[in-house]
Design a protein around this motif. Structure first.
Motif, PDB file in Angstrom:
ATOM      1  N   LEU A 191       0.832  -1.204   0.000  1.00 43.64           N
ATOM      2  CA  LEU A 191       0.000   0.000   0.000  1.00 43.64           C
ATOM      3  C   LEU A 191       0.868   1.256   0.000  1.00 43.64           C
ATOM      4  CD1 LEU A 191      -2.941   0.864   0.078  1.00 43.64           C
ATOM      5  CD2 LEU A 191      -2.880   0.675   2.582  1.00 43.64           C
ATOM      6  N   ASP A 192       1.907   1.225   0.804  1.00 37.72           N
ATOM      7  CA  ASP A 192       2.842   2.353   0.865  1.00 37.72           C
ATOM      8  C   ASP A 192       3.416   2.629  -0.533  1.00 37.72           C
ATOM      9  OD1 ASP A 192       4.357   4.328   2.026  1.00 37.72           O
ATOM     10  OD2 ASP A 192       5.745   2.984   3.076  1.00 37.72           O
ATOM     11  N   LEU A 193       3.769   1.554  -1.240  1.00 35.78           N
ATOM     12  CA  LEU A 193       4.328   1.728  -2.594  1.00 35.78           C
ATOM     13  C   LEU A 193       3.268   2.232  -3.583  1.00 35.78           C
ATOM     14  CD1 LEU A 193       6.645  -1.396  -2.727  1.00 35.78           C
ATOM     15  CD2 LEU A 193       7.393   0.971  -3.000  1.00 35.78           C
ATOM     16  N   MET A 194       2.017   1.814  -3.404  1.00 37.46           N
ATOM     17  CA  MET A 194       0.941   2.345  -4.262  1.00 37.46           C
ATOM     18  C   MET A 194       0.810   3.855  -4.036  1.00 37.46           C
ATOM     19  SD  MET A 194      -0.287  -0.106  -6.076  1.00 37.46           S
ATOM     20  CE  MET A 194      -1.830   0.489  -6.742  1.00 37.46           C
ATOM     21  N   GLU A 195       0.998   4.249  -2.768  1.00 37.98           N
ATOM     22  CA  GLU A 195       0.861   5.666  -2.424  1.00 37.98           C
ATOM     23  C   GLU A 195       2.099   6.475  -2.831  1.00 37.98           C
ATOM     24  OE1 GLU A 195      -0.144   5.453   1.740  1.00 37.98           O
ATOM     25  OE2 GLU A 195      -1.964   4.310   1.303  1.00 37.98           O
ATOM     26  N   MET A 196       3.190   5.782  -3.132  1.00 32.48           N
ATOM     27  CA  MET A 196       4.401   6.448  -3.618  1.00 32.48           C
ATOM     28  C   MET A 196       4.296   6.715  -5.129  1.00 32.48           C
ATOM     29  SD  MET A 196       8.261   4.996  -3.055  1.00 32.48           S
ATOM     30  CE  MET A 196       9.244   4.893  -4.533  1.00 32.48           C
ATOM     31  N   ALA A 197       3.391   5.988  -5.797  1.00 35.79           N
ATOM     32  CA  ALA A 197       3.320   6.027  -7.266  1.00 35.79           C
ATOM     33  C   ALA A 197       3.118   7.431  -7.854  1.00 35.79           C
ATOM     34  CB  ALA A 197       2.239   5.074  -7.763  1.00 35.79           C
ATOM     35  N   PRO A 198       2.251   8.276  -7.258  1.00 40.27           N
ATOM     36  CA  PRO A 198       2.045   9.589  -7.885  1.00 40.27           C
ATOM     37  C   PRO A 198       3.345  10.396  -8.012  1.00 40.27           C
ATOM     38  CG  PRO A 198       0.325   9.155  -6.280  1.00 40.27           C
ATOM     39  CD  PRO A 198       1.344   8.050  -6.112  1.00 40.27           C
ATOM     40  N   HIS A 199       4.203  10.327  -7.008  1.00 41.57           N
ATOM     41  CA  HIS A 199       5.484  11.036  -7.108  1.00 41.57           C
ATOM     42  C   HIS A 199       6.554  10.159  -7.759  1.00 41.57           C
ATOM     43  CE1 HIS A 199       3.911  14.393  -5.035  1.00 41.57           C
ATOM     44  NE2 HIS A 199       3.730  13.759  -3.886  1.00 41.57           N
ATOM     45  N   GLY A 200       6.449   8.863  -7.558  1.00 44.99           N
ATOM     46  CA  GLY A 200       7.419   7.939  -8.158  1.00 44.99           C
ATOM     47  C   GLY A 200       7.213   7.789  -9.649  1.00 44.99           C
ATOM     48  N   ASN A 201       6.009   8.234 -10.111  1.00 40.15           N
ATOM     49  CA  ASN A 201       5.746   8.258 -11.543  1.00 40.15           C
ATOM     50  C   ASN A 201       5.686   6.883 -12.169  1.00 40.15           C
ATOM     51  OD1 ASN A 201       5.029  10.137 -13.300  1.00 40.15           O
ATOM     52  ND2 ASN A 201       7.065  11.089 -13.534  1.00 40.15           N
ATOM     53  N   TYR A 202       4.987   5.964 -11.547  1.00 41.08           N
ATOM     54  CA  TYR A 202       4.839   4.637 -12.154  1.00 41.08           C
ATOM     55  C   TYR A 202       3.401   4.155 -12.026  1.00 41.08           C
ATOM     56  CZ  TYR A 202       5.741   3.422  -7.200  1.00 41.08           C
ATOM     57  OH  TYR A 202       5.724   3.362  -5.829  1.00 41.08           O
ATOM     58  N   ASP A 203       3.056   3.240 -12.927  1.00 37.91           N
ATOM     59  CA  ASP A 203       1.770   2.554 -12.835  1.00 37.91           C
ATOM     60  C   ASP A 203       2.041   1.084 -12.593  1.00 37.91           C
ATOM     61  OD1 ASP A 203      -0.397   4.492 -13.359  1.00 37.91           O
ATOM     62  OD2 ASP A 203       0.740   4.831 -15.204  1.00 37.91           O
ATOM     63  N   ALA A 204       1.550   0.600 -11.479  1.00 37.04           N
ATOM     64  CA  ALA A 204       1.693  -0.836 -11.166  1.00 37.04           C
ATOM     65  C   ALA A 204       0.694  -1.170 -10.070  1.00 37.04           C
ATOM     66  CB  ALA A 204       3.109  -1.137 -10.673  1.00 37.04           C
ATOM     67  N   ASN A 205       0.133  -2.353 -10.152  1.00 39.86           N
ATOM     68  CA  ASN A 205      -0.667  -2.828  -9.014  1.00 39.86           C
ATOM     69  C   ASN A 205       0.256  -3.618  -8.117  1.00 39.86           C
ATOM     70  OD1 ASN A 205      -3.175  -1.760  -9.786  1.00 39.86           O
ATOM     71  ND2 ASN A 205      -3.372  -3.392 -11.318  1.00 39.86           N
ATOM     72  N   ILE A 206       0.251  -3.298  -6.845  1.00 39.77           N
ATOM     73  CA  ILE A 206       1.168  -3.943  -5.903  1.00 39.77           C
ATOM     74  C   ILE A 206       0.344  -4.471  -4.734  1.00 39.77           C
ATOM     75  CG2 ILE A 206       3.286  -3.648  -4.543  1.00 39.77           C
ATOM     76  CD1 ILE A 206       3.756  -1.039  -6.218  1.00 39.77           C
ATOM     77  N   ILE A 207       0.486  -5.771  -4.467  1.00 39.76           N
ATOM     78  CA  ILE A 207      -0.264  -6.334  -3.328  1.00 39.76           C
ATOM     79  C   ILE A 207       0.664  -7.159  -2.437  1.00 39.76           C
ATOM     80  CG2 ILE A 207      -2.482  -6.428  -4.570  1.00 39.76           C
ATOM     81  CD1 ILE A 207      -1.981  -9.570  -4.666  1.00 39.76           C
ATOM     82  N   GLY A 208       0.252  -7.304  -1.175  1.00 37.71           N
ATOM     83  CA  GLY A 208       0.930  -8.203  -0.247  1.00 37.71           C
ATOM     84  C   GLY A 208       0.009  -9.373   0.054  1.00 37.71           C
ATOM     85  N   THR A 209       0.570 -10.535   0.299  1.00 35.94           N
ATOM     86  CA  THR A 209      -0.245 -11.732   0.497  1.00 35.94           C
ATOM     87  C   THR A 209       0.565 -12.827   1.176  1.00 35.94           C
ATOM     88  OG1 THR A 209      -1.646 -13.360  -0.661  1.00 35.94           O
ATOM     89  CG2 THR A 209       0.391 -12.734  -1.760  1.00 35.94           C
ATOM     90  N   SER A 210      -0.151 -13.873   1.625  1.00 34.14           N
ATOM     91  CA  SER A 210       0.556 -15.099   2.017  1.00 34.14           C
ATOM     92  C   SER A 210      -0.017 -16.284   1.236  1.00 34.14           C
ATOM     93  CB  SER A 210       0.421 -15.345   3.526  1.00 34.14           C
ATOM     94  OG  SER A 210      -0.947 -15.463   3.854  1.00 34.14           O
ATOM     95  N   ASP A 211      -0.842 -15.953   0.230  1.00 32.99           N
ATOM     96  CA  ASP A 211      -1.546 -16.994  -0.523  1.00 32.99           C
ATOM     97  C   ASP A 211      -0.893 -17.189  -1.903  1.00 32.99           C
ATOM     98  OD1 ASP A 211      -3.296 -18.621  -1.863  1.00 32.99           O
ATOM     99  OD2 ASP A 211      -5.101 -17.560  -1.196  1.00 32.99           O
ATOM    100  N   TYR A 212      -0.386 -18.391  -2.139  1.00 36.21           N
ATOM    101  CA  TYR A 212       0.301 -18.649  -3.420  1.00 36.21           C
ATOM    102  C   TYR A 212      -0.601 -18.463  -4.636  1.00 36.21           C
ATOM    103  CZ  TYR A 212       4.864 -19.911  -1.644  1.00 36.21           C
ATOM    104  OH  TYR A 212       6.110 -19.837  -1.079  1.00 36.21           O
ATOM    105  N   LYS A 213      -1.943 -18.552  -4.423  1.00 35.60           N
ATOM    106  CA  LYS A 213      -2.846 -18.335  -5.574  1.00 35.60           C
ATOM    107  C   LYS A 213      -2.600 -16.960  -6.206  1.00 35.60           C
ATOM    108  CE  LYS A 213      -6.877 -21.061  -4.340  1.00 35.60           C
ATOM    109  NZ  LYS A 213      -7.556 -20.885  -3.059  1.00 35.60           N
ATOM    110  N   ASP A 214      -2.173 -16.012  -5.371  1.00 39.60           N
ATOM    111  CA  ASP A 214      -1.982 -14.650  -5.880  1.00 39.60           C
ATOM    112  C   ASP A 214      -0.787 -14.510  -6.818  1.00 39.60           C
ATOM    113  OD1 ASP A 214      -4.210 -13.503  -4.604  1.00 39.60           O
ATOM    114  OD2 ASP A 214      -3.110 -13.375  -2.718  1.00 39.60           O
ATOM    115  N   ILE A 215       0.092 -15.500  -6.830  1.00 40.61           N
ATOM    116  CA  ILE A 215       1.234 -15.380  -7.767  1.00 40.61           C
ATOM    117  C   ILE A 215       0.913 -16.080  -9.100  1.00 40.61           C
ATOM    118  CG2 ILE A 215       2.855 -15.369  -5.808  1.00 40.61           C
ATOM    119  CD1 ILE A 215       3.958 -18.083  -7.073  1.00 40.61           C
TER     120      ILE A 215
END
Ligand code: APR
Length: 310
Positions: free
Chosen positions: A46-70
């Motif tokens: 979430l912190d990295l998603m909130e860095m995106a406007p100044h970091g100038n990137y588009d990416a969906n970033i999630i944290g998980t412990s579920d292998y289905k998400d990879i």
């Protein structure tokens, strides 16, 4: 459609990997860690998603412990495992990290069977061996990161010692990721000038030794934990070469089947990293002295791998 990068392990190296992958817009990013650390990884994402406007990137970033998400990941970078503490060798991590890598390999095999896999966890050459054995993936799909980092350290120390731009230092480090790795002064240049002509033998010996002990130098300073910025950048350079088909030639721990007289072992050798993965190993004609050094590092890696009982 965007590429997908799965980071297995969201600790010190994992979080820098996520930041670099985002800044370089390599794709969407999944940070996977153990259930007890999943919320922290969600927070980092979430912190990295909130860095995106100044970091100038588009990416969906999630944290998980579920292998289905990879599922369907194009690249997997594995840093899951314990790092060193002061006084520990990389081999001291063996037993605990074998279990972790086995679990990770099974998860990746199930959910991301086509991913190009970059292993960072130590002891590196043994962990990449275990990962390859458990997944059964083809050899072009699995490599260990270390030589790219060892070469970065070699280049950095040369630039620091000689007071020159690191951009002009070219060279390579072969062998296992341990104190008997093999920097090659004979094949190192500074703006095309051979290192052996602009540095004294004493300077070169000092540089070789510092490179071999570079990880330990940082562990000693930290007291707990190991380097994270430079390992993360090194893994990203490899991932980028794969994803963008840059065809970089980078020293990586690759499965040798006859190259350098090595059979069935992952060890650091110069590799062509392309959209095909580890496309090719380049063989260097070594001098007798270099060969002897290489055989010593092969013996160390063979010993560690034999202790894996896999
Ligand atoms: N599955 C997923 N993640 C795991 C597992 C597992 N089974 N076991 C441990 N982890 C996670 C930890 O919860 C932690 O968040 O791996 C992460 C490792 O992060 P750090 O402890 O901060 O270690 P780091 O400095 O990132 O180094 C990781 O890379 O360079 C090597 O020697 C280093 O082996 C170490 C690895």
């Amino acid at each position: 459609m965007r590429k997908k990068i799965a980071l297995i392990g969201g600790g010190q190296i994992g979080q820098i990997l996520a930041m670099l992958a985002a800044q370089k817009e390599l794709g969407d990013i999944v940070i996977l860690d153990v259930p007890g650390y999943a919320n922290v990884c969600k927070g980092k994402a979430l912190d990295l998603m909130e860095m995106a406007p100044h970091g100038n990137y588009d990416a969906n970033i999630i944290g998980t412990s579920d292998y289905k998400d990879i599922e369907g990941a194009d690249v997997v970078i594995v840093t899951a495992g314990k790092p060193r503490e002061a006084g520990m060798t990389r081999e001291d991590l063996l037993n605990v990290n074998i279990k972790i890598i086995t679990e990770v390999a099974n998860g990746v095999k199930q959910y991301a069977p086509k991913a190009f896999c970059i292993i960072v966890t130590n002891p590196l050459d043994a962990m990449v061996y275990v990962f390859h054995k458990v997944t059964g993936f083809p050899k072009h799909q699995v490599i260990g990161m270390a030589g790219t980092l060892d070469t970065a350290r070699w280049r950095a120390f040369i630039a620091m010692e000689l007071g020159v731009s690191v951009a002009d230092v070219a060279g390579t480090v072969l062998g296992g990721h341990g104190p008997d790795m093999v920097p090659l002064p004979r094949l190192t240049t500074v703006g095309g000038v051979p290192l052996t002509e602009i540095a004294t033998p004493e300077q070169i010996e000092k540089l070789v030794n510092r490179t071999r002990e570079a990880g330990t130098e940082i562990v000693k300073l930290f007291g707990k934990g190991s380097a994270f910025f430079s390992p993360a950048w090194s893994a990203i350079v490899i991932a980028e070469s794969y994803l963008k088909d840059k065809r970089r030639v980078l020293p990586c721990a690759a499965l040798c089947e006859g190259e350098y007289g090595v059979n069935g072992l992952f060890i650091g050798v110069p590799c062509l990293i392309s959209a095909k993965g580890m496309e090719k190993i380049f063989e260097i004609k070594l001098t007798e002295e270099e060969k002897a050094q290489f055989q010593k590092t092969v013996a160390s890696v063979t010993k560690t791998v034999s202790e894996c009982n896999i």
